[in-house]
Structure formats: structure tokens, C-alpha cells
Design a protein around this motif. Structure first.
Motif, mmCIF file in Angstrom:
data_model
loop_
_atom_site.group_PDB
_atom_site.id
_atom_site.type_symbol
_atom_site.label_atom_id
_atom_site.label_comp_id
_atom_site.label_asym_id
_atom_site.label_seq_id
_atom_site.Cartn_x
_atom_site.Cartn_y
_atom_site.Cartn_z
ATOM 1 N N SER A 39 1.843 5.044 4.695
ATOM 2 C CA SER A 39 1.060 6.383 4.919
ATOM 3 C C SER A 39 -0.380 6.105 4.023
ATOM 4 C CB SER A 39 1.721 7.423 4.542
ATOM 5 O OG SER A 39 0.822 8.710 4.657
ATOM 6 N N VAL A 40 -1.083 6.796 3.857
ATOM 7 C CA VAL A 40 -2.168 6.902 2.854
ATOM 8 C C VAL A 40 -2.260 7.962 2.233
ATOM 9 C CG1 VAL A 40 -4.703 6.492 2.599
ATOM 10 C CG2 VAL A 40 -3.496 5.275 4.205
ATOM 11 N N ASP A 41 -2.266 8.168 0.817
ATOM 12 C CA ASP A 41 -2.290 9.481 -0.163
ATOM 13 C C ASP A 41 -3.483 9.747 -0.432
ATOM 14 O OD1 ASP A 41 -3.113 7.818 -1.938
ATOM 15 O OD2 ASP A 41 -1.542 7.977 -3.279
ATOM 16 N N VAL A 42 -3.805 10.943 -1.016
ATOM 17 C CA VAL A 42 -4.868 11.399 -1.391
ATOM 18 C C VAL A 42 -5.905 10.596 -2.046
ATOM 19 C CG1 VAL A 42 -4.036 13.886 -1.048
ATOM 20 C CG2 VAL A 42 -4.062 12.729 -3.246
ATOM 21 N N ARG A 43 -5.492 9.785 -2.721
ATOM 22 C CA ARG A 43 -6.251 8.812 -3.423
ATOM 23 C C ARG A 43 -6.565 7.473 -2.769
ATOM 24 N NH1 ARG A 43 -4.293 8.942 -9.890
ATOM 25 N NH2 ARG A 43 -3.889 11.177 -10.056
ATOM 26 N N GLY A 44 -6.219 7.639 -1.517
ATOM 27 C CA GLY A 44 -6.463 6.341 -0.522
ATOM 28 C C GLY A 44 -5.712 5.218 -0.737
ATOM 29 N N ARG A 45 -4.770 5.289 -1.432
ATOM 30 C CA ARG A 45 -3.695 4.200 -1.823
ATOM 31 C C ARG A 45 -2.858 4.092 -0.319
ATOM 32 N NH1 ARG A 45 -0.206 5.326 -6.622
ATOM 33 N NH2 ARG A 45 0.221 7.161 -5.291
ATOM 34 N N THR A 46 -2.567 2.906 -0.222
ATOM 35 C CA THR A 46 -1.555 2.619 1.049
ATOM 36 C C THR A 46 0.019 2.794 0.444
ATOM 37 O OG1 THR A 46 -2.849 1.189 2.317
ATOM 38 C CG2 THR A 46 -0.495 1.322 2.829
ATOM 39 N N TYR B 253 0.882 -2.480 -1.034
ATOM 40 C CA TYR B 253 1.266 -1.200 -0.631
ATOM 41 C C TYR B 253 1.750 -0.660 -2.248
ATOM 42 C CZ TYR B 253 1.945 -2.542 4.423
ATOM 43 O OH TYR B 253 1.943 -2.896 5.532
ATOM 44 N N SER C 287 -1.426 -0.669 -9.697
ATOM 45 C CA SER C 287 -0.701 -0.834 -8.326
ATOM 46 C C SER C 287 0.248 -1.831 -8.494
ATOM 47 C CB SER C 287 -1.659 -0.993 -7.074
ATOM 48 O OG SER C 287 -2.410 -2.213 -7.376
#
Length: 206
Positions: A31-38, A80, A189
Motif C-alpha cells: 500500500s502507499v501511506d500519506v507520505r507517499g512511501r510504499t 518497501y 527507509s
């Protein structure tokens, strides 16, 4: 995993099959979080037939560690991130026949203000990160002391930032590099490489 376990388990479920299914579930459920990270799942429950579960016997703990390492390596290769520590558990499902298995992948938030993490030194030593800033530099009172003339006395720090960890250069003379690029302040990350002088560290989201 193939080399470690394949010779011991020539029938029923093979560990390499579990690893492949686990990493595929990471790709399918990302999924992708609010910060744009996968973000990839970090909690995996693998259901086995009773015969397969018993066959793994005393190596279940080692197998869990191998599968956890495989998940971390896959996350590093794909870029990820995790919400918390990676955990792999084996269970029995009496509805399954020998050779059948199911992988249930889900997201689990790490405990504390920041997601669990660690710095891995060149010699393999892991330095756990906590809810307090970790200072890297030449001074003896730094949390990680590096003996390098290119490092400043208090060179950089890593501190929790919500569910993440933030790397900040503390005004050093020669700068701090993240994945080869000079940075002033940057979120970390999983798998990121931090370089200070000739020293390097790898960030792990556990």
C-alpha cells in the motif's frame, strides 16, 4: 533458503515455496501511506497441514528467521517500508492436506513513538534505535563513536519522527551521505545506507 533447508525436506511443503509465496504476498498487498512511501505487510501467519508442521520440528525457529530475512531483503530490493518489526509465525490448519499451505499477510504497527529500527555496522553489529536521539561522531560520549578524521565531533543524529526515523547532519564539516547523496535532514527507509567519512551503516526497519 534453498541451500539451508532443501536437502532436509524433499517431500511435502518446501521452505523455498514458503519464501516465494511470502514475498509475493508483500507485492500483492502493498500500500502507499500519506507520505507517499510504499508500505509492505510485516506480519505473516503461515498455515500448514499438521504433517508439514511436524516435519519442520526443531528447525521451525530457524525457518522463521530465514523467512524474516527474506522479507527484509525483498523489501530492500523493492524499496518497501514497514510499519513495525517483521514477524513470521507458523501454525497448523487441520483443513489442509500435506503439501498445502496458506500465507496470511497483514500490517502491524510497531510499539512506541517510532517504528522499531536498528543501524547495522560493517562488522554486522546491530545498534537498536529507541525513542531517544542517537548521536554519531568522534566524541567519546557519542552513542556511536567513529575514529575518522573526516568525521566531526558530533557529526549526525538519528531521532524518531512519528512512525519513522529522521537522519540529520549536525553541521558537520564534510557532510553526511544517504545512499550516496549529501543530505541535511532525511527520513530513513529500510535498507538505506548512511556514510560518514569512511564509515557506513545500514538502516533496518526490524
Amino acid at each position: 533458503m534453498e541451500g539451508t533447508f532443501a536437502r532436509a525436506f524433499r517431500s511435502g511443503v518446501r521452505p523455498v515455496e514458503l519464501g516465494r509465496r511470502l514475498t509475493r504476498s508483500m507485492d500483492d498487498d502493498r500500500s502507499v501511506d500519506v507520505r507517499g512511501r510504499t508500505i509492505a505487510p510485516n506480519l505473516f501467519v503461515i498455515a500448514l497441514a499438521d504433517a508439514d508442521y511436524q516435519r519442520f520440528g526443531e528447525v521451525r525457529e530457524a525457518l522463521g528467521a530465514e523467512l524474516t530475512a527474506a522479507a527484509r531483503e525483498h523489501a530492500s530490493e523493492r524499496g518497501y517500508s514497514f510499519m513495525g518489526p517483521v514477524d513470521v509465525a507458523l501454525s497448523v490448519d487441520t483443513g489442509l492436506y500435506e503439501g498445502q499451505f496458506q500465507v496470511d499477510a497483514s500490517f502491524r504497527q510497531g510499539s512506541g513513538a517510532a517504528g522499531p529500527g536498528a543501524l547495522v555496522l560493517a562488522d554486522g553489529t546491530r545498534v537498536p534505535l529507541t525513542d531517544k536521539p542517537l548521536i554519531i561522531g568522534r566524541l567519546a560520549d557519542c552513542d556511536i563513536v567513529i575514529e575518522d578524521s573526516n568525521a566531526s565531533r558530533r557529526h549526525a543524529e538519528i531521532r524518531p519522527d512519528g512512525p519513522d526515523y529522521l537522519l540529520t547532519d549536525l553541521g558537520s564539516t564534510n557532510g553526511t551521505r544517504l545512499n550516496g547523496a549529501l543530505v541535511r535532514s532525511q527520513l530513513l527507509s529500510h535498507g538505506a545506507q548512511i556514510s560518514i567519512g569512511a564509515w557506513s551503516f545500514v538502516f533496518e526497519a526490524n
